[in-house]
Design an enzyme around this catalytic site. Structure first.
Site, PDB file in Angstrom:
ATOM      1  N   SER A 104       1.779  -8.595   2.919  1.00  0.00           N
ATOM      2  CA  SER A 104       3.179  -8.671   2.514  1.00  0.00           C
ATOM      3  C   SER A 104       3.995  -7.753   3.413  1.00  0.00           C
ATOM      4  O   SER A 104       3.453  -6.805   4.008  1.00  0.00           O
ATOM      5  CB  SER A 104       3.323  -8.221   1.055  1.00  0.00           C
ATOM      6  OG  SER A 104       4.665  -7.911   0.741  1.00  0.00           O
ATOM      7  N   TYR A 126       1.175  -0.241  -3.764  1.00  0.00           N
ATOM      8  CA  TYR A 126       1.214  -1.634  -3.312  1.00  0.00           C
ATOM      9  C   TYR A 126       1.248  -1.681  -1.792  1.00  0.00           C
ATOM     10  O   TYR A 126       0.533  -2.469  -1.159  1.00  0.00           O
ATOM     11  CB  TYR A 126       2.437  -2.334  -3.900  1.00  0.00           C
ATOM     12  CG  TYR A 126       2.597  -3.777  -3.471  1.00  0.00           C
ATOM     13  CD1 TYR A 126       1.674  -4.742  -3.864  1.00  0.00           C
ATOM     14  CD2 TYR A 126       3.678  -4.176  -2.687  1.00  0.00           C
ATOM     15  CE1 TYR A 126       1.813  -6.067  -3.479  1.00  0.00           C
ATOM     16  CE2 TYR A 126       3.829  -5.504  -2.303  1.00  0.00           C
ATOM     17  CZ  TYR A 126       2.898  -6.441  -2.696  1.00  0.00           C
ATOM     18  OH  TYR A 126       3.040  -7.751  -2.310  1.00  0.00           O
TER      19      TYR A 126
END
Length: 321
Positions: free
Chosen positions: A157, A182
């Site tokens: 991502s 994350y």
């Protein structure tokens, strides 16, 4: 640092759909494994691959839910897998290896994002454990079944911009921040592809990592409504404000990475919008508009993470006796 992170002019872009990305590619007789291939962009990935003739195995933590979501799509089988449980990873891999089949496309799609602090296994931080370590163990255990010339796709991502690998506190034992956790996990997804591409050369196996784009999917399930409003994603009434991709568009780069002849001979690269991404500007702070951070494609960092991951999981298909 020299890099092959340069656009190749694929002719595709941010609005390309998965079906368009695989158009003209015949996957008849090919077998794909797609983790989380029953929800969000994973479902659209499965749909596009089967549409091109592939047989798709979908290992899922919620097997019944996966079966319901995939009902009506032919050439799919569902099995059980919890990436946060290394025993579950081993059991799935053993079941698959026992079938004697070969894997042509291995897509590490499943993941979690910005969840509250959660510990799994021996106390590992859940995002690093699920998004990276579980897939690391899975690919290494399945390696004997990976075919010559196969492709491995690791979904990262743009969130990898939030953090490099925190070598001094990988498991966030000294303070947890969900977006930094994350970011580290997504950086790990890129570094995994970089190193696997090097190690897989003997079998002509190539690996890619990618940013699928911003898409409203169940991945956002841990985010409070107030936070999505604060980030400008939705308004008070729940209307989407940002220009998000559709799930069909979000799956396009995955499908392109797994199947495109334009990527023949390439590997260890980070992709976005169905093309190779450029390096993010050195002076970009926070979440840059596009591109990949240098630390995420650094080969020394990739080799170091591989060694750590092998130590933590106890699995390494490439370890020398």
């Amino acid at each position: 640092m020299t890099t092959a992170q340069h656009k190749i002019g694929s002719g595709f872009g941010a609005t390309t759909t998965a079906a368009e990305a695989v158009a003209g590619v015949d996957l008849t007789g090919k077998l794909a494994v797609v983790t989380g291939g029953y929800s969000g962009i994973g479902l659209e990935t499965t749909r596009a691959l089967t549409g091109a003739g592939a047989h798709v195995v979908v290992p899922a933590r919620r097997r019944e839910t996966a079966g319901e979501a995939l009902a009506g799509i032919g050439n799919v089988e569902v099995d059980e897998l919890d990436l946060g449980d290394l025993e579950s990873v081993r059991a799935f891999a053993d079941r698959f290896l026992a079938t004697g089949r070969r894997i042509d496309l291995l897509i590490a799609n499943a993941g979690i994002m910005a969840c509250p602090e959660t510990r799994v296994g021996p106390g590992w931080e859940a995002q690093f454990a699920t998004n990276h370590l579980g897939h690391f163990a899975l690919v290494n255990r399945l390696w004997p079944a990976v075919a010559e010339g196969a492709r491995v796709v690791s979904l990262s991502s743009r969130g990898h911009h939030y953090s490099p690998i925190r070598w001094d506190d990988v498991q966030f034992e000294h303070g947890y921040e969900k977006w930094q956790a994350y970011g580290q996990a997504k950086t790990a997804n890129v570094l995994f592809a970089v190193q696997l591409d090097q190690l897989g050369a003997e079998k002509d196996v190539h690996a890619f990592a990618l940013h699928p784009g911003g898409i409203m999917t169940p991945l956002q399930r841990h985010l409070p409504r107030e936070e999505m409003i604060e980030r400008g994603w939705i308004d008070e009434a729940g209307n989407v404000l940002m220009q998000f991709k559709t799930p069909e568009q979000g799956a396009a780069t995955t499908v392109w990475a797994a199947t495109s002849p334009q990527l023949a001979g390439l590997g260890g690269l980070y992709l976005e919008d169905c093309d190779v991404a450029e390096l993010a500007p050195e002076d970009a702070e926070g979440l840059a508009a596009s591109g990949v951070r240098r630390y995420a494609v650094d080969r020394e960092q990739a080799a170091r993470l591989w060694t750590l991951s092998a130590q933590l999981t106890g699995v390494d298909a490439f370890a020398r006796p």
